[in-house]
Design a protein around this motif. Sequence first.
Motif, mmCIF file in Angstrom:
data_model
loop_
_atom_site.group_PDB
_atom_site.id
_atom_site.type_symbol
_atom_site.label_atom_id
_atom_site.label_comp_id
_atom_site.label_asym_id
_atom_site.label_seq_id
_atom_site.Cartn_x
_atom_site.Cartn_y
_atom_site.Cartn_z
ATOM 1 N N ARG A 23 0.837 -1.199 0.000
ATOM 2 C CA ARG A 23 0.000 0.000 0.000
ATOM 3 C C ARG A 23 0.881 1.262 0.000
ATOM 4 O O ARG A 23 0.628 2.209 -0.736
ATOM 5 C CB ARG A 23 -0.910 -0.036 1.234
ATOM 6 C CG ARG A 23 -1.639 1.241 1.561
ATOM 7 C CD ARG A 23 -2.890 1.395 0.743
ATOM 8 N NE ARG A 23 -3.686 2.536 1.200
ATOM 9 C CZ ARG A 23 -4.645 3.093 0.498
ATOM 10 N NH1 ARG A 23 -4.934 2.633 -0.705
ATOM 11 N NH2 ARG A 23 -5.324 4.106 0.973
ATOM 12 N N LEU A 27 1.020 4.086 -2.849
ATOM 13 C CA LEU A 27 0.730 5.507 -2.596
ATOM 14 C C LEU A 27 1.924 6.382 -2.968
ATOM 15 O O LEU A 27 1.761 7.471 -3.516
ATOM 16 C CB LEU A 27 0.335 5.729 -1.135
ATOM 17 C CG LEU A 27 -0.977 5.082 -0.694
ATOM 18 C CD1 LEU A 27 -1.303 5.458 0.749
ATOM 19 C CD2 LEU A 27 -2.140 5.482 -1.604
ATOM 20 N N GLU A 39 -4.830 16.216 -8.458
ATOM 21 C CA GLU A 39 -5.557 15.381 -7.504
ATOM 22 C C GLU A 39 -5.675 16.024 -6.118
ATOM 23 O O GLU A 39 -6.399 15.534 -5.261
ATOM 24 C CB GLU A 39 -4.889 14.006 -7.384
ATOM 25 C CG GLU A 39 -5.016 13.180 -8.661
ATOM 26 C CD GLU A 39 -4.132 11.933 -8.639
ATOM 27 O OE1 GLU A 39 -4.237 11.140 -7.691
ATOM 28 O OE2 GLU A 39 -3.334 11.765 -9.585
ATOM 29 N N ARG A 63 -6.319 17.807 0.929
ATOM 30 C CA ARG A 63 -7.090 16.599 0.623
ATOM 31 C C ARG A 63 -6.571 15.997 -0.666
ATOM 32 O O ARG A 63 -6.200 16.715 -1.579
ATOM 33 C CB ARG A 63 -8.584 16.956 0.450
ATOM 34 C CG ARG A 63 -9.226 17.513 1.708
ATOM 35 C CD ARG A 63 -9.331 16.431 2.777
ATOM 36 N NE ARG A 63 -9.919 16.860 4.029
ATOM 37 C CZ ARG A 63 -9.218 17.229 5.101
ATOM 38 N NH1 ARG A 63 -7.899 17.257 5.066
ATOM 39 N NH2 ARG A 63 -9.846 17.568 6.212
ATOM 40 N N ASN A 65 -7.692 13.533 -3.653
ATOM 41 C CA ASN A 65 -8.746 12.789 -4.354
ATOM 42 C C ASN A 65 -8.088 12.046 -5.502
ATOM 43 O O ASN A 65 -7.739 12.654 -6.511
ATOM 44 C CB ASN A 65 -9.800 13.746 -4.928
ATOM 45 C CG ASN A 65 -10.293 14.747 -3.892
ATOM 46 O OD1 ASN A 65 -10.606 14.358 -2.763
ATOM 47 N ND2 ASN A 65 -10.335 16.009 -4.249
ATOM 48 N N ARG A 66 -7.920 10.729 -5.351
ATOM 49 C CA ARG A 66 -7.221 9.978 -6.408
ATOM 50 C C ARG A 66 -8.095 9.825 -7.641
ATOM 51 O O ARG A 66 -9.319 9.903 -7.566
ATOM 52 C CB ARG A 66 -6.790 8.611 -5.866
ATOM 53 C CG ARG A 66 -5.738 8.758 -4.775
ATOM 54 C CD ARG A 66 -5.201 7.423 -4.353
ATOM 55 N NE ARG A 66 -4.526 6.738 -5.453
ATOM 56 C CZ ARG A 66 -4.100 5.481 -5.379
ATOM 57 N NH1 ARG A 66 -4.295 4.773 -4.286
ATOM 58 N NH2 ARG A 66 -3.500 4.933 -6.416
ATOM 59 N N ASP A 68 -8.935 7.339 -9.265
ATOM 60 C CA ASP A 68 -9.907 6.240 -9.190
ATOM 61 C C ASP A 68 -11.054 6.556 -8.220
ATOM 62 O O ASP A 68 -11.904 5.709 -7.951
ATOM 63 C CB ASP A 68 -9.214 4.935 -8.785
ATOM 64 C CG ASP A 68 -8.613 4.997 -7.385
ATOM 65 O OD1 ASP A 68 -8.840 5.994 -6.664
ATOM 66 O OD2 ASP A 68 -7.895 4.049 -6.995
ATOM 67 N N GLY A 69 -11.080 7.769 -7.680
ATOM 68 C CA GLY A 69 -12.191 8.164 -6.810
ATOM 69 C C GLY A 69 -11.897 8.008 -5.327
ATOM 70 O O GLY A 69 -12.627 8.536 -4.497
ATOM 71 N N GLU A 70 -10.809 7.285 -4.998
ATOM 72 C CA GLU A 70 -10.491 7.091 -3.578
ATOM 73 C C GLU A 70 -10.027 8.407 -2.953
ATOM 74 O O GLU A 70 -9.258 9.154 -3.553
ATOM 75 C CB GLU A 70 -9.374 6.033 -3.431
ATOM 76 C CG GLU A 70 -9.198 5.596 -1.987
ATOM 77 C CD GLU A 70 -7.950 4.720 -1.749
ATOM 78 O OE1 GLU A 70 -7.745 4.324 -0.597
ATOM 79 O OE2 GLU A 70 -7.194 4.464 -2.707
ATOM 80 N N ARG A 71 -10.534 8.694 -1.743
ATOM 81 C CA ARG A 71 -10.091 9.881 -1.019
ATOM 82 C C ARG A 71 -9.196 9.448 0.122
ATOM 83 O O ARG A 71 -9.593 8.613 0.918
ATOM 84 C CB ARG A 71 -11.295 10.626 -0.441
ATOM 85 C CG ARG A 71 -12.133 11.290 -1.488
ATOM 86 C CD ARG A 71 -13.511 11.585 -0.962
ATOM 87 N NE ARG A 71 -14.159 12.533 -1.856
ATOM 88 C CZ ARG A 71 -14.104 13.845 -1.692
ATOM 89 N NH1 ARG A 71 -13.473 14.359 -0.655
ATOM 90 N NH2 ARG A 71 -14.683 14.643 -2.565
ATOM 91 N N ILE A 72 -8.000 10.034 0.186
ATOM 92 C CA ILE A 72 -7.059 9.633 1.218
ATOM 93 C C ILE A 72 -6.779 10.823 2.129
ATOM 94 O O ILE A 72 -6.529 11.931 1.660
ATOM 95 C CB ILE A 72 -5.762 9.117 0.581
ATOM 96 C CG1 ILE A 72 -6.117 7.934 -0.325
ATOM 97 C CG2 ILE A 72 -4.751 8.690 1.630
ATOM 98 C CD1 ILE A 72 -4.962 7.350 -1.050
ATOM 99 N N GLU A 76 -2.728 9.749 6.473
ATOM 100 C CA GLU A 76 -2.133 8.607 5.780
ATOM 101 C C GLU A 76 -1.051 9.028 4.772
ATOM 102 O O GLU A 76 -0.006 8.410 4.690
ATOM 103 C CB GLU A 76 -3.210 7.770 5.064
ATOM 104 C CG GLU A 76 -2.631 6.467 4.520
ATOM 105 C CD GLU A 76 -3.656 5.514 3.912
ATOM 106 O OE1 GLU A 76 -4.847 5.869 3.806
ATOM 107 O OE2 GLU A 76 -3.236 4.398 3.532
#
Length: 291
Positions: A23, A27, A39, A63, A65-66, A68-72, A76
């Motif tokens: 992971r 990232l 992003e 923030r 926003n990847r 693919d829609g994933e928000r991290i 992290e």
Amino acid sequence: NAKKASKSSVQFYSQALKDASQRIIELENALQTAITNHEFELFLQPMLDLTSGTILKAEALLRWNRLDGERIGPDEFIPIAEQTGLIVPIGKWVISRACEMISTLNHRGHSCKLSVNLSPRQISDRHLLEFIRGSIQNSHIQPDQLELELTEGVLVDNYDKVQYLLTEVRKLGVSVSIDDFGTGYSSLSYLKKLPIDHIKIDRSFVQDLVSDENDKAIILAIIAMAHSLKLNVIAEGVETELQRNFLQLNHCNLAQGYLFSRPLPFAQFCDYLNTTVSNQKRIGPSALDPE
Ligand code: C2E
Ligand code: MG
Ligand code: MG
Ligand code: MG
């Protein structure tokens, strides 16, 4: 059987470690292109002036926003950006975006300050000061509309660099806050040696403030100390009216937390400012005018 069980738990843990490190690698790779892919987004969280009840300042919070829609969340990805050094270009993006936002707010008639978070790696970047100066000039904002937030750990671990940086940014007119105050392992001597303007009381002291006598005592002590050093105090993580009342009664200067607003995308932050400003007008003297 015991042997079998322990073998499978070893396999389980090594699989979990593998997943976690995969992971991180994933990232790390994705972070390399996150700026050019647009992003990143800066959210703004208002800080309420407890004396006037107005919003004069907000914290910029990053923030991711990847594609693919994933928000991290920053908890992290900031550590990964820090370890890889990617925080240097990312941090520059944050500073210039914050200056652009201040400029847009000025054009819309709001004179609002924004504070940005700095991490240790950025302090070691020789170009940081020039970059800050350039961003302020390019966006035609007042230097005192920009603030920097540093944690106690950053101050103490890089003392000489920090002293130089803070002295120079102070000459520009930019102000400085100590973030998460009270959680770092440090002496207090830097408070009198470094040019600091504000102290942000860590959320962990605010959380149980109403029920915990020790937290109350710590907060009162921080406020008293800060004021006698002529520093402003900001309380983080204010979630309830009881917390707000205690802080207001005890002369804490500013408060930030979900009670007032979560961190907001820029457009929503502008709406928030407009509604709070019109509320302030509504309760002002003109509202009493019987026309
Ligand atoms: P921080 O600088 O201490 O920011 C405050 C954090 O508390 C934010 O978390 C905010 O959303 C959260 N918060 C605010 N009010 C409340 C509340 O009432 N209750 C609770 N439970 N939480 C509240 P966020 O946005 O997840 O950021 C976490 C940390 O990531 C920040 O802590 C900061 O250390 C780091 N960070 C965020 N943006 C940046 C950035 O642009 N650069 C760097 N270097 N670090 C950043
Ligand atoms: Mg902060
Ligand atoms: Mg903080
Ligand atoms: Mg924090």
